[in-house]
Design a protein around this motif. Structure first.
Motif, PDB file in Angstrom:
ATOM      1  N   GLU A 194      17.414  -7.619   4.414  1.00 25.80           N
ATOM      2  CA  GLU A 194      16.257  -8.167   3.955  1.00 25.80           C
ATOM      3  C   GLU A 194      16.762  -9.977   4.319  1.00 25.80           C
ATOM      4  O   GLU A 194      16.036 -10.788   3.645  1.00 25.80           O
ATOM      5  N   LEU A 244      14.360 -12.475   4.492  1.00 25.12           N
ATOM      6  CA  LEU A 244      13.326 -13.193   3.448  1.00 25.12           C
ATOM      7  C   LEU A 244      13.870 -14.128   2.685  1.00 25.12           C
ATOM      8  O   LEU A 244      13.000 -14.710   1.908  1.00 25.12           O
ATOM      9  N   TRP A 275       7.995 -15.733   3.963  1.00 24.74           N
ATOM     10  CA  TRP A 275       8.754 -14.842   5.014  1.00 24.74           C
ATOM     11  C   TRP A 275       7.568 -14.241   5.678  1.00 24.74           C
ATOM     12  O   TRP A 275       7.871 -13.166   6.458  1.00 24.74           O
ATOM     13  N   THR A 320       0.663  -9.004  14.033  1.00 29.27           N
ATOM     14  CA  THR A 320       2.153  -8.705  14.021  1.00 29.27           C
ATOM     15  C   THR A 320       2.537  -8.426  15.502  1.00 29.27           C
ATOM     16  O   THR A 320       3.631  -8.085  15.641  1.00 29.27           O
ATOM     17  N   ASP A 371      15.634  -6.765  10.725  1.00 30.23           N
ATOM     18  CA  ASP A 371      14.953  -7.667   9.541  1.00 30.23           C
ATOM     19  C   ASP A 371      13.588  -7.889  10.112  1.00 30.23           C
ATOM     20  O   ASP A 371      12.595  -8.158   9.308  1.00 30.23           O
ATOM     21  N   ARG A 372      13.422  -8.052  11.336  1.00 32.58           N
ATOM     22  CA  ARG A 372      12.067  -8.508  11.865  1.00 32.58           C
ATOM     23  C   ARG A 372      11.168  -7.301  11.560  1.00 32.58           C
ATOM     24  O   ARG A 372       9.894  -7.498  10.965  1.00 32.58           O
ATOM     25  N   ARG A 383      10.168  -7.146   8.154  1.00 27.22           N
ATOM     26  CA  ARG A 383       8.989  -8.227   7.677  1.00 27.22           C
ATOM     27  C   ARG A 383       7.570  -7.964   7.959  1.00 27.22           C
ATOM     28  O   ARG A 383       6.915  -8.306   7.190  1.00 27.22           O
ATOM     29  N   THR A 435       5.031  -7.444   5.169  1.00 26.32           N
ATOM     30  CA  THR A 435       3.853  -8.039   5.291  1.00 26.32           C
ATOM     31  C   THR A 435       2.574  -7.270   5.149  1.00 26.32           C
ATOM     32  O   THR A 435       1.607  -7.444   4.571  1.00 26.32           O
ATOM     33  N   ARG A 495       7.504  -4.331  -1.626  1.00 24.01           N
ATOM     34  CA  ARG A 495       8.812  -4.085  -1.027  1.00 24.01           C
ATOM     35  C   ARG A 495       9.157  -2.565  -1.310  1.00 24.01           C
ATOM     36  O   ARG A 495       9.959  -1.896  -0.205  1.00 24.01           O
TER      37      ARG A 495
END
Length: 391
Positions: free
Chosen positions: A180, A183, A195, A201, A296-297, A300, A304, A322
């Motif tokens: 994470e 973030l 973030w 996307t 991590d991408r 996100r 999102t 989350r």
């Protein structure tokens, strides 16, 4: 004093409730002038009026929203105490109340300092008692902000109580995990930094080049023959971050798992991906452009999608967003449903991730499109999640 102010508020509502925008400006003026007593009395009067059976509360709900937004954006214990005295929602029903508390928790975390939040909300200063659900959501909204929970004993003890009682948010750690890291707010980020990704996307803005399929890649992966092994339980887990796209809006989700006797090399994944029998890319359509992605991408992208509203309905907000994002990640990497989240996080870091351009006719291509592929550790298992929504 209170009775005189309440009478003036009643007169204001009786004369101007149809002009909600005018009252909204009055709310902003009062709050910016730190007239928090007036704000609390207005909230009480709005709740009283909405409770009347013959009262149309839509305009009152609008005013309560303006009042909450103004107080949530005004840092300080006095404004926060006034906010905590307001009803979280004027609408009847458990689902409306739950949604309102989740939204309010996100607003408070974004607009107030932890040093003010802890004594007012978790110390329960006189007259500001909040529900445990609101406090649970607020705790995890603060975690998403990178707040050091151990530095606040009241936060830490409340988090421990959630685990003891088996609260739905209890599996979430009270700190951000390595996966994470995206973030965390950068040291010199602008004031409006977030973030969250833009609504679309697609990975077009990435500095990672598109994966091009070469004849050599096809030759090396010719022996790979993935079989669809999708089971409903795993598909449901994979879809957790976009479940509200389907339940509240016009969304569609395609979550699929594949297994191959021959391991797939990450370098040849694009050649295998173009041969998968994917729902979101029907047979005969050209396959999507594919891009490599960091874990991590992907997190996100999923977070999102969970936090933001679909075309209709509302998002899950930070805390439950989350939780949903990690449930989707767990399904994508093949983690057991009961696996501790740190174990899932390890698998997430070991997985090779890809993001596809949602370019087929299956996608609505409005603002709610998502396509993620995972090559699980060992290379024999592939998971693909695609989702789309429209207004």
């Amino acid at each position: 004093m209170h009775s005189d102010m309440t009478e003036r508020i009643k007169e204001l509502l009786d004369s101007d409730v149809s002009a909600a925008s005018t009252l909204g400006e009055e709310i902003q003026h009062r709050v910016s002038s730190e007239d928090f007593e007036w704000a609390a009395l207005l909230g009480a009067e709005l709740a009283h009026r909405a409770a009347q059976e013959d009262e149309d509360s839509s305009e009152h709900a609008f005013l309560l929203d303006r009042l909450q937004t103004a107080l949530a954006g005004t840092a300080g214990q006095r404004s926060l105490r006034a906010l905590m005295c307001l009803p979280s929602s004027l609408r009847a029903g458990e689902s409306a109340q739950t949604r309102a508390e989740r939204r309010l928790a996100q607003m408070v975390a974004l607009g107030h300092r932890p040093s003010d939040i802890v004594p007012v909300v978790y110390g329960e200063q006189l007259g500001t008692a909040a529900s445990d659900e609101f406090k649970a959501c607020l705790l995890h909204e603060l975690v998403l902000k990178g707040v050091a929970v151990p530095a606040y004993p009241l936060l830490r003890s409340f988090g421990e109580a959630l685990v003891a009682e088996g609260h739905p948010l209890a599996p979430l750690p009270l700190h951000l995990l390595p996966a994470e890291r995206a973030l965390l707010r950068p040291a010199h980020a602008p004031q409006d930094w977030t973030w969250a990704l833009p609504p679309a996307t697609v990975e077009k803005q990435s500095d990672r080049p598109e994966l091009r399929v070469s004849p050599e890649m096809r030759l090396r992966s010719a022996a790979v023959d993935p079989a669809d092994i999708t089971v409903p339980e795993v598909a449901e887990a994979m879809s957790a971050a976009v479940r509200h796209w389907v339940e509240e809006s016009n969304g569609m989700v395609a979550a699929q798992e594949f297994w191959s006797a021959s391991a797939v090399s990450p370098d040849d994944f694009a050649a295998v991906f173009e041969r998968l029998p994917l729902t979101a890319w029907p047979t005969g359509e050209s396959r999507a452009r594919l891009y490599p992605a960091d874990s991590d991408r992907v997190l996100r992208v999923l977070l999102t999608a969970a936090v933001r509203s679909p075309a209709y309905g509302s998002g899950m907000f930070g805390a439950y967003g989350r939780l949903a994002a990690w449930r989707s990640l767990g399904g994508l990497v093949g983690a057991a449903p009961e696996a501790p989240l740190p174990h899932t996080a390890t698998l997430v870091e070991q997985t090779h991730w890809f993001i596809a351009d949602p370019s087929s006719d299956w996608f609505h291509q409005v603002a709610w499109d998502l396509a993620v592929a995972a090559l699980r550790p060992g290379g024999q298992e592939i998971a693909v999640l695609a989702a789309t929504d429209t207004d």
